[in-house]
Scaffold this motif. Structure first.
Motif, PDB file in Angstrom:
ATOM      1  N   ASN A 121       0.721  -1.305  -0.049  1.00 56.54           N
ATOM      2  CA  ASN A 121       0.071   0.062   0.026  1.00 56.54           C
ATOM      3  C   ASN A 121       0.845   1.244  -0.065  1.00 56.54           C
ATOM      4  OD1 ASN A 121       1.045  -0.281   2.615  1.00 56.54           O
ATOM      5  ND2 ASN A 121      -0.822   0.948   3.537  1.00 56.54           N
ATOM      6  N   ALA A 122       2.183   1.159  -0.112  1.00 57.57           N
ATOM      7  CA  ALA A 122       3.105   2.270  -0.223  1.00 57.57           C
ATOM      8  C   ALA A 122       2.964   3.237  -1.363  1.00 57.57           C
ATOM      9  CB  ALA A 122       4.534   1.851  -0.290  1.00 57.57           C
ATOM     10  N   ILE A 123       2.974   4.383  -1.276  1.00 57.09           N
ATOM     11  CA  ILE A 123       2.955   5.443  -2.334  1.00 57.09           C
ATOM     12  C   ILE A 123       4.417   5.533  -2.982  1.00 57.09           C
ATOM     13  CG2 ILE A 123       2.626   8.024  -3.030  1.00 57.09           C
ATOM     14  CD1 ILE A 123       1.044   8.228  -0.235  1.00 57.09           C
ATOM     15  N   SER A 124       4.504   4.662  -4.080  1.00 55.77           N
ATOM     16  CA  SER A 124       5.759   4.500  -4.736  1.00 55.77           C
ATOM     17  C   SER A 124       6.103   5.621  -5.661  1.00 55.77           C
ATOM     18  CB  SER A 124       5.705   3.310  -5.580  1.00 55.77           C
ATOM     19  OG  SER A 124       5.384   2.390  -4.743  1.00 55.77           O
ATOM     20  N   VAL A 125       7.283   6.115  -5.375  1.00 55.22           N
ATOM     21  CA  VAL A 125       8.153   7.174  -6.089  1.00 55.22           C
ATOM     22  C   VAL A 125       9.179   6.758  -6.742  1.00 55.22           C
ATOM     23  CG1 VAL A 125       8.994   9.491  -5.996  1.00 55.22           C
ATOM     24  CG2 VAL A 125       7.117   8.864  -4.495  1.00 55.22           C
ATOM     25  N   GLY A 126       9.472   6.655  -8.115  1.00 59.01           N
ATOM     26  CA  GLY A 126      10.465   6.087  -8.814  1.00 59.01           C
ATOM     27  C   GLY A 126      11.802   7.091  -8.781  1.00 59.01           C
ATOM     28  N   VAL A 127      12.958   6.462  -8.749  1.00 59.20           N
ATOM     29  CA  VAL A 127      14.299   7.329  -8.573  1.00 59.20           C
ATOM     30  C   VAL A 127      15.292   6.516  -9.447  1.00 59.20           C
ATOM     31  CG1 VAL A 127      16.113   7.943  -7.175  1.00 59.20           C
ATOM     32  CG2 VAL A 127      13.984   7.865  -6.164  1.00 59.20           C
ATOM     33  N   MET A 128      15.786   7.267 -10.396  1.00 56.09           N
ATOM     34  CA  MET A 128      16.593   6.975 -11.209  1.00 56.09           C
ATOM     35  C   MET A 128      18.026   7.456 -11.000  1.00 56.09           C
ATOM     36  SD  MET A 128      14.258   6.776 -14.784  1.00 56.09           S
ATOM     37  CE  MET A 128      15.502   6.389 -15.809  1.00 56.09           C
ATOM     38  N   LEU A 129      19.153   6.716 -10.822  1.00 54.41           N
ATOM     39  CA  LEU A 129      20.492   7.257 -10.444  1.00 54.41           C
ATOM     40  C   LEU A 129      21.459   6.143 -11.003  1.00 54.41           C
ATOM     41  CD1 LEU A 129      19.776   7.588  -6.559  1.00 54.41           C
ATOM     42  CD2 LEU A 129      20.251   9.510  -8.248  1.00 54.41           C
ATOM     43  N   PRO A 130      22.468   6.834 -11.328  1.00 56.70           N
ATOM     44  CA  PRO A 130      23.678   6.179 -11.819  1.00 56.70           C
ATOM     45  C   PRO A 130      24.158   5.138 -10.852  1.00 56.70           C
ATOM     46  CG  PRO A 130      24.473   8.231 -11.756  1.00 56.70           C
ATOM     47  CD  PRO A 130      22.770   8.287 -11.045  1.00 56.70           C
ATOM     48  N   PHE A 131      24.502   3.957 -10.931  1.00 58.74           N
ATOM     49  CA  PHE A 131      25.255   3.169  -9.845  1.00 58.74           C
ATOM     50  C   PHE A 131      26.394   2.441 -10.660  1.00 58.74           C
ATOM     51  CE2 PHE A 131      21.120   3.570  -7.958  1.00 58.74           C
ATOM     52  CZ  PHE A 131      21.472   4.051  -6.534  1.00 58.74           C
ATOM     53  N   THR A 132      26.310   2.410 -12.071  1.00 60.82           N
ATOM     54  CA  THR A 132      27.339   1.889 -12.847  1.00 60.82           C
ATOM     55  C   THR A 132      27.661   3.082 -14.172  1.00 60.82           C
ATOM     56  OG1 THR A 132      25.588   0.765 -14.089  1.00 60.82           O
ATOM     57  CG2 THR A 132      26.849  -0.454 -12.396  1.00 60.82           C
ATOM     58  N   GLY A 133      28.808   2.734 -14.548  1.00 56.14           N
ATOM     59  CA  GLY A 133      28.970   3.647 -15.735  1.00 56.14           C
ATOM     60  C   GLY A 133      29.820   4.957 -15.360  1.00 56.14           C
ATOM     61  N   TYR A 189      23.363   9.918  -3.251  1.00 52.67           N
ATOM     62  CA  TYR A 189      22.070  10.423  -3.621  1.00 52.67           C
ATOM     63  C   TYR A 189      20.946   9.463  -3.068  1.00 52.67           C
ATOM     64  CZ  TYR A 189      23.404  14.448  -6.467  1.00 52.67           C
ATOM     65  OH  TYR A 189      24.105  15.598  -6.998  1.00 52.67           O
ATOM     66  N   GLU A 190      21.282   8.093  -3.015  1.00 60.36           N
ATOM     67  CA  GLU A 190      20.200   7.142  -2.509  1.00 60.36           C
ATOM     68  C   GLU A 190      20.385   7.157  -1.077  1.00 60.36           C
ATOM     69  OE1 GLU A 190      19.454   2.339  -3.168  1.00 60.36           O
ATOM     70  OE2 GLU A 190      21.457   3.001  -2.826  1.00 60.36           O
ATOM     71  N   HIS A 191      21.386   7.275  -0.458  1.00 58.64           N
ATOM     72  CA  HIS A 191      21.603   7.323   1.122  1.00 58.64           C
ATOM     73  C   HIS A 191      20.376   8.564   1.402  1.00 58.64           C
ATOM     74  CE1 HIS A 191      25.379   5.003   1.374  1.00 58.64           C
ATOM     75  NE2 HIS A 191      24.159   3.953   1.016  1.00 58.64           N
ATOM     76  N   ALA A 192      20.473   9.550   0.931  1.00 61.53           N
ATOM     77  CA  ALA A 192      19.927  10.814   1.306  1.00 61.53           C
ATOM     78  C   ALA A 192      18.311  10.637   1.218  1.00 61.53           C
ATOM     79  CB  ALA A 192      20.316  12.098   0.340  1.00 61.53           C
ATOM     80  N   LEU A 193      18.045   9.916  -0.046  1.00 58.33           N
ATOM     81  CA  LEU A 193      16.579   9.721  -0.301  1.00 58.33           C
ATOM     82  C   LEU A 193      15.923   8.689   0.891  1.00 58.33           C
ATOM     83  CD1 LEU A 193      16.490   9.361  -4.070  1.00 58.33           C
ATOM     84  CD2 LEU A 193      15.227  11.174  -2.534  1.00 58.33           C
ATOM     85  N   VAL A 220       5.532   6.073   2.314  1.00 54.65           N
ATOM     86  CA  VAL A 220       6.103   6.411   1.157  1.00 54.65           C
ATOM     87  C   VAL A 220       7.184   5.484   1.050  1.00 54.65           C
ATOM     88  CG1 VAL A 220       7.317   8.294  -0.097  1.00 54.65           C
ATOM     89  CG2 VAL A 220       5.514   8.915   1.376  1.00 54.65           C
ATOM     90  N   ALA A 221       7.632   4.952  -0.684  1.00 56.26           N
ATOM     91  CA  ALA A 221       8.512   4.257  -1.002  1.00 56.26           C
ATOM     92  C   ALA A 221       9.479   4.789  -2.069  1.00 56.26           C
ATOM     93  CB  ALA A 221       8.185   2.818  -0.927  1.00 56.26           C
ATOM     94  N   PHE A 222      10.792   4.914  -2.119  1.00 60.19           N
ATOM     95  CA  PHE A 222      11.454   5.191  -3.221  1.00 60.19           C
ATOM     96  C   PHE A 222      11.868   3.998  -3.701  1.00 60.19           C
ATOM     97  CE2 PHE A 222      12.198   8.997  -0.720  1.00 60.19           C
ATOM     98  CZ  PHE A 222      11.711  10.044  -1.380  1.00 60.19           C
ATOM     99  N   LEU A 223      11.371   3.863  -5.024  1.00 59.52           N
ATOM    100  CA  LEU A 223      11.955   2.812  -5.952  1.00 59.52           C
ATOM    101  C   LEU A 223      12.978   3.072  -6.825  1.00 59.52           C
ATOM    102  CD1 LEU A 223       8.910   1.745  -5.013  1.00 59.52           C
ATOM    103  CD2 LEU A 223       8.770   0.680  -7.088  1.00 59.52           C
ATOM    104  N   VAL A 224      14.282   2.715  -6.233  1.00 63.24           N
ATOM    105  CA  VAL A 224      15.468   3.129  -6.817  1.00 63.24           C
ATOM    106  C   VAL A 224      15.966   2.045  -7.997  1.00 63.24           C
ATOM    107  CG1 VAL A 224      17.827   4.112  -6.622  1.00 63.24           C
ATOM    108  CG2 VAL A 224      16.158   4.188  -4.788  1.00 63.24           C
ATOM    109  N   ARG A 225      16.275   2.935  -9.198  1.00 63.83           N
ATOM    110  CA  ARG A 225      16.824   1.966 -10.264  1.00 63.83           C
ATOM    111  C   ARG A 225      17.930   2.714 -11.039  1.00 63.83           C
ATOM    112  NH1 ARG A 225      13.453  -0.373  -8.258  1.00 63.83           N
ATOM    113  NH2 ARG A 225      11.611  -1.669  -9.058  1.00 63.83           N
TER     114      ARG A 225
END
Length: 209
Positions: A38-50, A59-63, A81-86
């Motif tokens: 039932n979480a409100i999902s917020v997408g997050v797109m960050l570079p972990f490779t490349g 940035y992920e730790h801050a979020l 609230v949940a941040f879905l990090v990709r």
């Protein structure tokens, strides 16, 4: 339950230092908890490779700290609230795959990605899906084409504003001539363009760039 981030590693271990870094990265991935349905999902797109991987983890730790504080206060209307990090893999192709996955997970908004060129490639799909964009990188109206009815929010001052402000500061500090060294990319070009225009308008002399 949905996992926050997918972690794929195709790494050649060549020395003990890299082994330590890889172990730390994998432990971080495994420690990410699952999220309620039932979480409100917020997408997050960050570079972990490349090429831009250095900025992703911080940035992920801050979020995740923000997520923890919000949920400790009761969430939003009683929902967590949940941040879905990709991982964008620092590329348009990687970001497109990440966005497709986030859309499948019904995110209500998207934070990121880290690069203006990637944002440009993703905008048509974001607009079609009706997912608002919260961007820390869109540098100016000239470099990104947005429709008037598309909902998006800039999370930081634009490159143009930063460039003009920097020019004002240097001029007020008595710097009357300088040489500019800068990288390619939309943000840098917008910054340098705005800075140069303002600095020369004030009377400064740019001897090279």
């Amino acid at each position: 339950m949905k996992h926050r981030r997918y972690c794929f590693c195709n790494t050649v271990i060549i020395n003990p230092f890299i082994i330590i870094l890889l172990a730390t990265y994998l432990v971080g991935c495994e420690s990410l908890s699952e999220i309620p349905e039932n979480a409100i999902s917020v997408g997050v797109m960050l570079p972990f490779t490349g090429k831009d991987a250095a900025i992703g983890t911080n940035y992920e730790h801050a979020l995740l700290m923000v997520e923890k504080e919000v949920n400790a206060s009761g969430g939003i209307n009683g929902r967590p609230v949940a941040f879905l990090v990709r991982d964008t893999h620092s590329s348009t192709e990687g970001a497109a795959n990440a966005l497709a996955d986030l859309i499948k997970n019904n995110v209500v908004a998207l934070i990121g990605p880290e690069d203006t060129e990637i944002v440009r490639e993703l905008l048509p799909e974001l607009e079609a899906a009706g997912i608002p964009l919260l961007s820390p990188v869109i540098s100016g109206g000239d470099s990104i084409a947005l429709t008037n009815d598309y909902r998006w929010f800039r999370l930081a001052p634009s490159a143009s504003i930063m460039g003009r402000s920097f020019a004002n500061r240097l001029w007020s500090d008595g710097i009357k001539d300088l040489t500019i060294v800068y990288s390619s990319g939309d943000y840098h070009l917008d910054f340098v363009g705005a800075f140069s225009d303002r600095y020369t308008f004030l009377g400064g002399d740019i001897t090279g760039r």
